[in-house]
Design a protein around this motif. Structure first.
Motif, PDB file in Angstrom:
ATOM      1  N   ILE A1072       8.528   8.770   2.840  1.00  0.00           N
ATOM      2  CA  ILE A1072       8.603   7.955   1.570  1.00  0.00           C
ATOM      3  C   ILE A1072       7.268   7.224   1.108  1.00  0.00           C
ATOM      4  O   ILE A1072       6.191   6.505   2.204  1.00  0.00           O
ATOM      5  CB  ILE A1072       9.562   6.760   1.950  1.00  0.00           C
ATOM      6  N   VAL A1073       6.669   7.594  -0.146  1.00  0.00           N
ATOM      7  CA  VAL A1073       5.410   7.071  -0.265  1.00  0.00           C
ATOM      8  C   VAL A1073       5.775   6.125  -1.491  1.00  0.00           C
ATOM      9  O   VAL A1073       6.445   6.353  -2.590  1.00  0.00           O
ATOM     10  CB  VAL A1073       4.599   8.135  -0.934  1.00  0.00           C
ATOM     11  N   ASP A1074       5.072   4.814  -1.472  1.00  0.00           N
ATOM     12  CA  ASP A1074       5.186   3.729  -2.332  1.00  0.00           C
ATOM     13  C   ASP A1074       4.000   3.727  -3.134  1.00  0.00           C
ATOM     14  O   ASP A1074       2.944   2.980  -2.775  1.00  0.00           O
ATOM     15  CB  ASP A1074       5.325   2.528  -1.430  1.00  0.00           C
ATOM     16  N   ASP A1075       3.934   4.322  -4.378  1.00  0.00           N
ATOM     17  CA  ASP A1075       2.609   4.293  -5.170  1.00  0.00           C
ATOM     18  C   ASP A1075       2.440   2.930  -5.962  1.00  0.00           C
ATOM     19  O   ASP A1075       1.388   2.736  -6.237  1.00  0.00           O
ATOM     20  CB  ASP A1075       2.767   5.199  -6.459  1.00  0.00           C
ATOM     21  N   GLY A1076       3.533   1.950  -5.770  1.00  0.00           N
ATOM     22  CA  GLY A1076       3.138   0.833  -6.404  1.00  0.00           C
ATOM     23  C   GLY A1076       2.811  -0.395  -5.417  1.00  0.00           C
ATOM     24  O   GLY A1076       2.516  -1.684  -5.689  1.00  0.00           O
ATOM     25  N   LEU A1077       2.450   0.121  -3.933  1.00  0.00           N
ATOM     26  CA  LEU A1077       1.973  -0.687  -3.285  1.00  0.00           C
ATOM     27  C   LEU A1077       0.873  -1.567  -3.098  1.00  0.00           C
ATOM     28  O   LEU A1077       0.488  -2.853  -3.299  1.00  0.00           O
ATOM     29  CB  LEU A1077       2.180  -0.108  -1.605  1.00  0.00           C
ATOM     30  N   GLU A1078      -0.239  -0.642  -3.762  1.00  0.00           N
ATOM     31  CA  GLU A1078      -1.516  -1.163  -4.133  1.00  0.00           C
ATOM     32  C   GLU A1078      -1.576  -2.408  -5.217  1.00  0.00           C
ATOM     33  O   GLU A1078      -2.141  -3.247  -5.043  1.00  0.00           O
ATOM     34  CB  GLU A1078      -2.614  -0.171  -4.289  1.00  0.00           C
ATOM     35  N   LEU A1079      -0.726  -2.022  -6.278  1.00  0.00           N
ATOM     36  CA  LEU A1079      -0.645  -2.710  -7.438  1.00  0.00           C
ATOM     37  C   LEU A1079       0.050  -4.171  -7.047  1.00  0.00           C
ATOM     38  O   LEU A1079      -0.701  -5.272  -7.273  1.00  0.00           O
ATOM     39  CB  LEU A1079       0.100  -2.155  -8.354  1.00  0.00           C
ATOM     40  N   ARG A1080       0.867  -4.398  -5.978  1.00  0.00           N
ATOM     41  CA  ARG A1080       1.576  -5.326  -5.721  1.00  0.00           C
ATOM     42  C   ARG A1080       0.655  -6.212  -4.883  1.00  0.00           C
ATOM     43  O   ARG A1080       0.716  -7.361  -5.180  1.00  0.00           O
ATOM     44  CB  ARG A1080       2.839  -4.899  -4.906  1.00  0.00           C
ATOM     45  N   LYS A1081      -0.014  -5.352  -3.992  1.00  0.00           N
ATOM     46  CA  LYS A1081      -0.974  -6.278  -3.281  1.00  0.00           C
ATOM     47  C   LYS A1081      -2.172  -6.855  -3.993  1.00  0.00           C
ATOM     48  O   LYS A1081      -2.409  -8.192  -3.912  1.00  0.00           O
ATOM     49  CB  LYS A1081      -1.749  -5.321  -2.293  1.00  0.00           C
ATOM     50  N   ALA A1082      -2.358  -6.110  -5.010  1.00  0.00           N
ATOM     51  CA  ALA A1082      -3.477  -6.790  -5.918  1.00  0.00           C
ATOM     52  C   ALA A1082      -3.033  -7.890  -6.806  1.00  0.00           C
ATOM     53  O   ALA A1082      -3.676  -9.117  -7.072  1.00  0.00           O
ATOM     54  CB  ALA A1082      -4.114  -5.659  -6.854  1.00  0.00           C
ATOM     55  N   ALA A1083      -1.752  -7.750  -7.149  1.00  0.00           N
ATOM     56  CA  ALA A1083      -1.202  -8.980  -8.027  1.00  0.00           C
ATOM     57  C   ALA A1083      -0.954 -10.226  -7.131  1.00  0.00           C
ATOM     58  O   ALA A1083      -1.268 -11.256  -7.530  1.00  0.00           O
ATOM     59  CB  ALA A1083       0.167  -8.317  -8.538  1.00  0.00           C
ATOM     60  N   PHE A1084      -0.635 -10.111  -5.784  1.00  0.00           N
ATOM     61  CA  PHE A1084      -0.539 -11.522  -4.838  1.00  0.00           C
ATOM     62  C   PHE A1084      -1.694 -11.897  -4.768  1.00  0.00           C
ATOM     63  O   PHE A1084      -1.959 -13.110  -4.743  1.00  0.00           O
ATOM     64  CB  PHE A1084       0.104 -11.050  -3.636  1.00  0.00           C
ATOM     65  N   GLU A1085      -2.743 -11.242  -4.473  1.00  0.00           N
ATOM     66  CA  GLU A1085      -4.087 -11.345  -4.201  1.00  0.00           C
ATOM     67  C   GLU A1085      -4.713 -12.191  -5.574  1.00  0.00           C
ATOM     68  O   GLU A1085      -5.385 -13.124  -5.365  1.00  0.00           O
ATOM     69  CB  GLU A1085      -5.188 -10.244  -3.655  1.00  0.00           C
ATOM     70  N   CYS A1086      -4.361 -11.858  -6.625  1.00  0.00           N
ATOM     71  CA  CYS A1086      -4.787 -12.433  -7.852  1.00  0.00           C
ATOM     72  C   CYS A1086      -4.028 -13.936  -7.977  1.00  0.00           C
ATOM     73  O   CYS A1086      -4.888 -14.806  -8.307  1.00  0.00           O
ATOM     74  CB  CYS A1086      -4.259 -11.461  -9.056  1.00  0.00           C
ATOM     75  N   VAL A1087      -2.805 -13.847  -7.739  1.00  0.00           N
ATOM     76  CA  VAL A1087      -2.095 -15.178  -7.581  1.00  0.00           C
ATOM     77  C   VAL A1087      -2.750 -16.170  -6.606  1.00  0.00           C
ATOM     78  O   VAL A1087      -2.969 -17.522  -7.221  1.00  0.00           O
ATOM     79  CB  VAL A1087      -0.640 -15.141  -7.433  1.00  0.00           C
ATOM     80  N   ASP A1088      -3.071 -15.657  -5.516  1.00  0.00           N
ATOM     81  CA  ASP A1088      -3.722 -16.565  -4.605  1.00  0.00           C
ATOM     82  C   ASP A1088      -4.971 -17.054  -5.191  1.00  0.00           C
ATOM     83  O   ASP A1088      -5.236 -18.223  -5.014  1.00  0.00           O
ATOM     84  CB  ASP A1088      -4.076 -15.771  -3.362  1.00  0.00           C
ATOM     85  N   THR A1089      -5.759 -16.426  -5.865  1.00  0.00           N
ATOM     86  CA  THR A1089      -7.207 -16.857  -6.547  1.00  0.00           C
ATOM     87  C   THR A1089      -6.884 -17.861  -7.768  1.00  0.00           C
ATOM     88  O   THR A1089      -7.474 -19.034  -7.561  1.00  0.00           O
ATOM     89  CB  THR A1089      -7.775 -15.627  -7.130  1.00  0.00           C
ATOM     90  N   LEU A1090      -5.608 -17.488  -8.272  1.00  0.00           N
ATOM     91  CA  LEU A1090      -5.293 -18.398  -9.455  1.00  0.00           C
ATOM     92  C   LEU A1090      -5.114 -19.746  -9.017  1.00  0.00           C
ATOM     93  O   LEU A1090      -5.277 -21.007  -9.359  1.00  0.00           O
ATOM     94  CB  LEU A1090      -4.355 -17.978 -10.257  1.00  0.00           C
ATOM     95  N   LEU A1091      -4.611 -19.861  -7.688  1.00  0.00           N
ATOM     96  CA  LEU A1091      -3.714 -21.155  -7.324  1.00  0.00           C
ATOM     97  C   LEU A1091      -5.255 -22.096  -6.748  1.00  0.00           C
ATOM     98  O   LEU A1091      -5.034 -23.180  -7.019  1.00  0.00           O
ATOM     99  CB  LEU A1091      -3.347 -20.874  -5.982  1.00  0.00           C
TER     100      LEU A1091
END
Length: 1217
Positions: A1072-1091
């Motif tokens: 099973i390959v999750d092509d959205g994994l890198e996008l989710r990781k980047a999104a959470f890291e972005c929220v971390d920066t915004l905090l």
């Protein structure tokens, strides 16, 4: 124990207690029965001390006897409690509480449920429910019905204890029963004809329920909040308690249900502001605003206050004047009237706390709070009740802190920013605070200084125009005999902060008034006051003489008073360590600033400092003080102590204390730069021998300091041959070992380069020998194997610096030697030779060496990837040395050499990046060519090529923003997804931390790039998320206006998208390959920066559930940033985390209990260990939240961690980090 003499009974019971407490005590079934019966019998003993001992015996007994005995004892005690004599009820109640606190088996937890309407039973039941509520699920409904009926009891004490019982029970109730409880209580509150005291109890019940169940109360706010607001506004004038309880419940909702309460926030704000000044018996016109400082007006104010009080007495008691009984009452008590009957202050206090909860939990309302709440809070500083005034101060401090949190890192202030709004209020704040500083109350003055302290921290330069008005308040606080140590410390801390954060010239007119009380405080007996006064003196010294010119301010009258005050503390041995350290630091500043005006005093104080250097406790502080003295532009005469100081410092280089060694290296460097002519060469040799042992990659910061000191010693023209020999024999071998380290970087690498250049300049070592040593260090050795790639780059940089230091002739011969190595294909030195040529070419034009570019480009054919990469690096760097010759060559090659494009683009990237760093410009024709070429490669299938192109475009945008931004914007609408992604990544590379001319050009166009976050293609969405993250980190002010629109789109990228999950058939098994994994990781890291940078724009409550919650249960790569976010939110927005704490515990528990498969490889095991530590770090943050202990799930999780030795060890080490 059954004897008639109470002394015998007491001694026998005492002996039994000692026996029961012994670990080895065991009882058979017969003995258990006897012990249980005799102790229960002793509880009824007429002698109080005997029955007290019997209660103590119960604690160890219930651990040593079987369950049937405990159940039997509990039942007997319940019977005694319910039906026994009055005198035995208290001891039975205490005995039951003792048993409940000790038992831990679930089957016993049900023993305390047979209760009646008695306060003791409710007390005991409260303990039972708090400890075992979740084990009694079957009895919850029965208990609930019994308890709810008690809310209507006529006895206030029963109602009060019932509220506590239901609150304890509610934390373990199911959602249905919780809903039933809430509906019942709200119905009681809302029904007409209910007695006012019962309404108050039910409103208290609502607040207690909210505090007990947290976010679970959220769904019921729609029914509850309007009722509470209605009662607040319609309650009778005398019903202050009703208003107080309503406001307390609203405060709890704000802190625990931030998401569900959102729609009511404006209403609650207006309500809190209205009741902040609720004082029906004392109107505003009774207390005139008198702001003048002269005594006559102050006396008038006090006279007026007395008259006001008399009017107040009349208002409060007017209803009593007209009956004979009231007249009698008045005649007896009017003269001793107090505020005891007026409890309106409780409403004001509750309103202040409610407003504080709103400030803490709603950072997004900050601007509105400044417009509406800030003026009201400033006005309420005239509050007459001291405790309420403290709450008003604390609320205002919360407002200031939230402003600091939200605007952290922001320097510019637009007219809508909270900082700007705060700055407009500063004159009113100062005016109000000055009035408080003239009050007699110590507590009020301490609170006023606390507000000022927070104000200076948030707005460092805001008091420049108000210093003159604040000085009298500081003086009074420090000089007044009635002042406490606490007040003096607060006043001194504020003075220090204000001196450090404002321009020195602001204080010059007031130095005389300010210095006198501060210097008096230095002589105080209490060490904390003295230490703080000395710190203020340090700031005062800088202010009095900010530079040698002095700005026309005469500092000389203050030199000796300051010196004498500090000297008296410096010479006194019998004082606290903190005072000693502050006195040493302050004396260092005095000598470095006023040294030219001290003369003979120097000979008195310098030996004292040297003496402190010999003391283990004060030596580190003294070393730092000498560094300050050595760096003084006054060139203080240290001849009387210099030799002794150098000897002491050299000895410190051998000490184990790392901080001491670091400080010593810095101080020695400063002393040698300033006083090298007075230090003998023999001292240099000893220093070199000592510092050579500090050069290693295990401590790069220390290494950098040691190498800098070595360069300083070599640069001294008076250095003897022996010094050069010591460097060659001691330091050079260490440096050649260090250069092979893969960890070498930053300041240590720079210091190493300067060291090699220094060796050539000092002519102590021949260039050829050094070059040979450097090139040899790159050769693989039998012991350590090959040299790391990073080490080759370090060697190449040192070779380049060495060549430039040796002069043109040596440089040319080295370049020829390196090109010869490249021509000889069989050699293994090509990699290093290419890197060296690149580093030399970047620093010096190599166009005099014919066809060097052709020789380098031939290495592109090498079968080894690292040599091709080094050739690309070399070609780019050589082009930096001579753009006009080599840049056209690179562009031409990119056009003509399709197979070498990726490497040539890397060469071009080196050129562009270096130009953007050096802020150099290209010719227009070159820019056009480069852009055409780069845009042609935007759609490349290779991700590596697209990334290089994006970086090149981003760095050119820094140099030529006017040309680039429109060109990039145009391509955001390109039909090719790869082109859209590339231009967004290019924008990411163009946003750097330092201010650039691109900022104002890109500002209006940011939306065009970042709104691609809703693009159809996942690559484009990820590029937009990465760009947003970079903006948030480097230039948050550019994107703040877009965040309301961007955040929902960003949050959407954190969810698992089923359409991006695919199954790959690999024959024997499916993957099973999750092509959205890198996008989710980047999104959470972005929220971390915004905090970190835009906390006021992020609504944490709407993000935590469901987005963060789902992330905590996602893939390993997503969980890690989610743990970081959770830790950050727990620290910065605990009120948003607290309501949903229970729902966050489950995924964390799952993570720490996850076990990898038995056949898992080491990498998987290590990764799982990292994830467990990351989850434990988040759990440690959750545990720090105030009120987190109300979560049963978190308590159970902590209990589970404490029972697992492995998890507990990890958790303990993380907690103590």
């Amino acid at each position: 124990m059954t004897g008639k003499d109470k002394d015998y009974r007491y001694m026998a019971t005492s002996d039994l207690l000692n026996e029961l407490n012994k670990e080895g005590f065991k009882a058979d079934s017969d003995l258990e029965i006897k012990l249980s019966n005799i102790i229960l019998q002793q509880l009824d003993d007429v002698a109080g001390d005997v029955s007290g001992l019997a209660v103590k015996c119960l604690a160890p007994l219930v651990k040593k006897v079987g369950e049937p005995r405990v159940v039997e004892m509990t039942n007997k005690l319940c019977e005694k409690l319910l039906n026994g004599k009055d005198q035995h009820r208290d001891i039975a109640s205490i005995a039951l509480k003792t048993i409940i606190s000790e038992i831990s088996t679930p089957s016993l937890a049900q023993s305390g449920t047979s209760t009646e309407i008695k306060c003791e039973c409710l007390d005991i039941l409260c303990d039972v429910l708090h400890k075992f509520g979740n084990l009694m699920a079957t009895d919850h409904e029965i208990l609930l019905n019994a308890l709810l009926s008690q809310l209507n009891s006529n006895q206030a004490s029963v109602r009060k204890k019932t509220v506590s019982c239901i609150a304890s029970l509610s934390s373990s109730l199911s959602d249905d029963l919780l809903a039933k409880t809430t509906i019942e209580v709200v119905r009681n509150v809302g029904s007409k004809g209910t007695k006012s005291e019962l309404i108050r109890t039910n409103i208290q019940m609502i607040g207690a329920l909210s505090r007990a169940v947290g976010y679970r109360f959220g769904p019921h706010l729609g029914d509850t909040v309007p009722v509470l607001i209605n009662y607040c506004t319609t309650a009778s004038e005398n019903d202050e308690e009703l208003r107080e309880y309503s406001l307390q419940a609203l405060e709890s909702f704000l802190l625990r249900c931030p998401r569900d309460i959102s729609s009511y926030c404006d209403e609650i704000l207006h309500l809190a502001l209205e009741y902040l000044s609720y004082d029906p018996n004392f109107t505003d016109n009774m207390e005139e605003d008198t702001d003048d400082e002269n005594h006559e007006e102050e006396e008038e104010e006090y006279d007026f206050s007395f008259a006001s009080s008399m009017i107040y007495v009349y208002v409060c008691m007017k209803d009593r004047f007209f009956s004979s009984s009231s007249l009698l009452f008045y005649s007896e008590s009017a003269n001793e009237y107090t505020d005891d009957e007026d409890v309106s202050w409780k409403v004001r206090r509750a309103a202040a706390k409610c407003l504080a909860a709103l400030i803490v939990s709603r950072p997004e309302m900050l601007c509105k709070l400044y417009e509406e709440a800030c003026p009201k809070l400033i006005d309420r500083s005239k509050e007459r009740e001291e405790n309420v005034k403290m709450d008003v101060f604390n609320t205002f401090i919360e407002l200031l802190r939230q402003t600091g949190n939200v605007t952290k890192g922001q320097t510019d202030m637009d007219e809508l920013s909270p900082r700007w709004l705060l700055k407009q209020e500063v004159p009113k704040i100062v005016k109000s605070i000055n009035r408080q500083l003239r009050e007699k109350s110590i507590k009020t003055k301490v609170g006023a200084f606390s507000v000022l302290k927070e104000l200076v921290v948030v707005l460092p330069d805001c008091l420049a125009d108000h210093i003159g008005t604040l000085i009298p308040g500081i003086e009074k606080a420090l000089n007044d005999k009635s002042s406490t140590s606490n007040l003096k410390i607060e006043a001194l801390i504020f003075t220090r902060l204000v001196l450090a954060s404002h321009s020195p010239s602001v204080f010059h007119p007031y130095i005389k008034d300010l210095s006198s009380p501060v210097l008096s405080a230095v002589g105080e007996r209490y060490y904390k006051v003295t230490a703080e006064a000395l710190r203020v003196c340090g700031e005062l010294v800088r202010v009095v003489r900010p530079n040698l010119e002095g700005f026309g301010f005469d500092f000389k009258p203050y030199v000796h008073p300051i010196y004498n005050a500090i000297m008296s503390r410096l010479t006194n041995q019998d004082q606290d360590q903190e005072v000693k350290e502050c006195a040493i630091t302050c004396m260092g500043l005095v000598i470095s600033t006023f040294g030219d005006n001290l003369g003979t005093e120097l000979h008195a104080c310098l030996p004292v400092l040297v003496d402190r250097m010999g003391n283990e406790i004060t030596r580190l502080t003294t070393v730092k003080a000498f560094a300050v003295i050595a760096a003084s532009p006054l060139r203080i005469d240290l001849s009387c102590v210099l030799e002794h100081v150098i000897a002491e410092l050299t000895g410190f280089l051998r000490k184990a204390n790392r901080a001491l060694r670091q400080a010593t290296l810095g101080t020695l460097n400063s002393l040698i730069v300033a006083y090298g002519d007075k230090i003998g060469p023999s001292a240099y040799e000893v220093i070199i021998v000592e510092l050579s042992t500090l050069i290693s990659d295990s401590d790069l910061h220390m290494t950098a300091l040691a190498l800098e000191l070595c360069c300083t010693l070599m640069a001294d023209k008076r250095s003897s041959q022996n010094v050069g020999s010591a460097v060659r024999n001691r330091v050079l071998p260490q440096a050649l070992t260090l250069i092979k380290s893969s960890l070498l970087q930053g300041q240590a690498l720079l210091a190493l380069q300067n060291f090699f250049a220094g060796l050539v300049y000092s002519e102590n070592t021949s260039f050829d020998a050094l070059l040979e040593s450097l090139l040899s260090s790159a050769k693989p050795s039998p012991q350590s194997g090959g040299v790391a790639k990073q080490a080759l780059y370090s060697i190449a940089q040192c070779v380049a610096v060495l060549c430039l230091a040796a002069g043109d002739q040596k440089c040319s011969s080295t370049v020829k030697m390196l090109t010869d190595i490249l021509k000889d294909d069989g050699t293994t030195n090509s990699h290093l030779a290419l890197l060296c040529l690149g580093e030399i070419g970047r620093r010096k034009d190599l166009s005099s060496h014919a066809h060097i570019e052709t020789i380098i480009i031939e290495s592109f054919q090498s079968p080894f990837e690292e040599i091709k990469s080094a050739a690309s690096y070399a070609l780019g760097n050589i082009a930096v040395g001579n753009l006009s010759k080599y840049l056209p060559f690179i562009l031409d090659q990119i056009d003509n050499q399709q197979k070498k494009q990726y490497l040539l683009l890397h060469s071009l990237k080196e050129v562009i990046v270096r130009q953007s760093v050096d802020k150099a410009e290209f010719q227009d024709s070159s820019v056009e060519k480069i852009l055409k070429l780069l845009f042609n490669h935007c759609e490349s299938e290779e991700e590596g090529v697209r990334n290089v192109v994006a970086e090149c475009l981003g760095k050119i945008a820094l140099i030529e923003p006017v040309k680039l931004i429109p060109a990039l914007k145009l391509r955001t609408t390109s039909p090719a997804a790869f082109t859209r992604a590339t231009v967004v990544i290019a924008v990411k590379y163009s946003i750097v931390e330092r201010p650039e001319k691109i900022d104002e050009i890109i500002y209006p166009e940011i939306a065009s790039f970042l709104m691609l976050i809703k693009d159809q293609d996942r690559h484009v969405r990820r590029a937009a998320v990465l760009a947003l993250s970079t903006f948030a980190h480097n230039k948050p002010n550019l994107i703040k206006g877009l965040l309301p629109e961007l955040l929902p789109l960003l949050y959407d990228q954190t969810t698992v998208k089923k359409e991006l999950i695919r199954t790959v058939d690999l024959g024997p098994f499916k993957h099973i390959v999750d092509d959205g994994l890198e996008l989710r990781k980047a999104a959470f890291e972005c929220v971390d920066t915004l905090l970190d940078s835009c906390l006021d724009q992020v609504n944490p409550s709407s993000f935590i559930v469901p987005y963060l919650k789902s992330g905590l249960d996602d893939h390993y790569d997503v969980k890690m940033p989610c743990h970081l976010i959770l830790s950050k939110l727990a620290d910065k927005c605990p009120s948003a985390v607290l309501p949903v704490l229970d729902s966050l515990v489950d995924p964390l528990q799952k993570t720490i209990n996850f076990k990898p498969k038995q056949d898992a490889v080491k990498q998987e095991v290590d990764r799982n260990e990292d994830m467990i530590r990351s989850a434990l770090r988040a759990i440690a943050s959750l545990n720090r939240i105030s009120g987190g202990d109300s979560s049963m799930k978190l308590k159970n999780l902590m209990s589970e961690i404490s029972k697992s030795p492995t998890l507990w060890d990890k958790y303990y080490s993380i907690r103590n980090e």
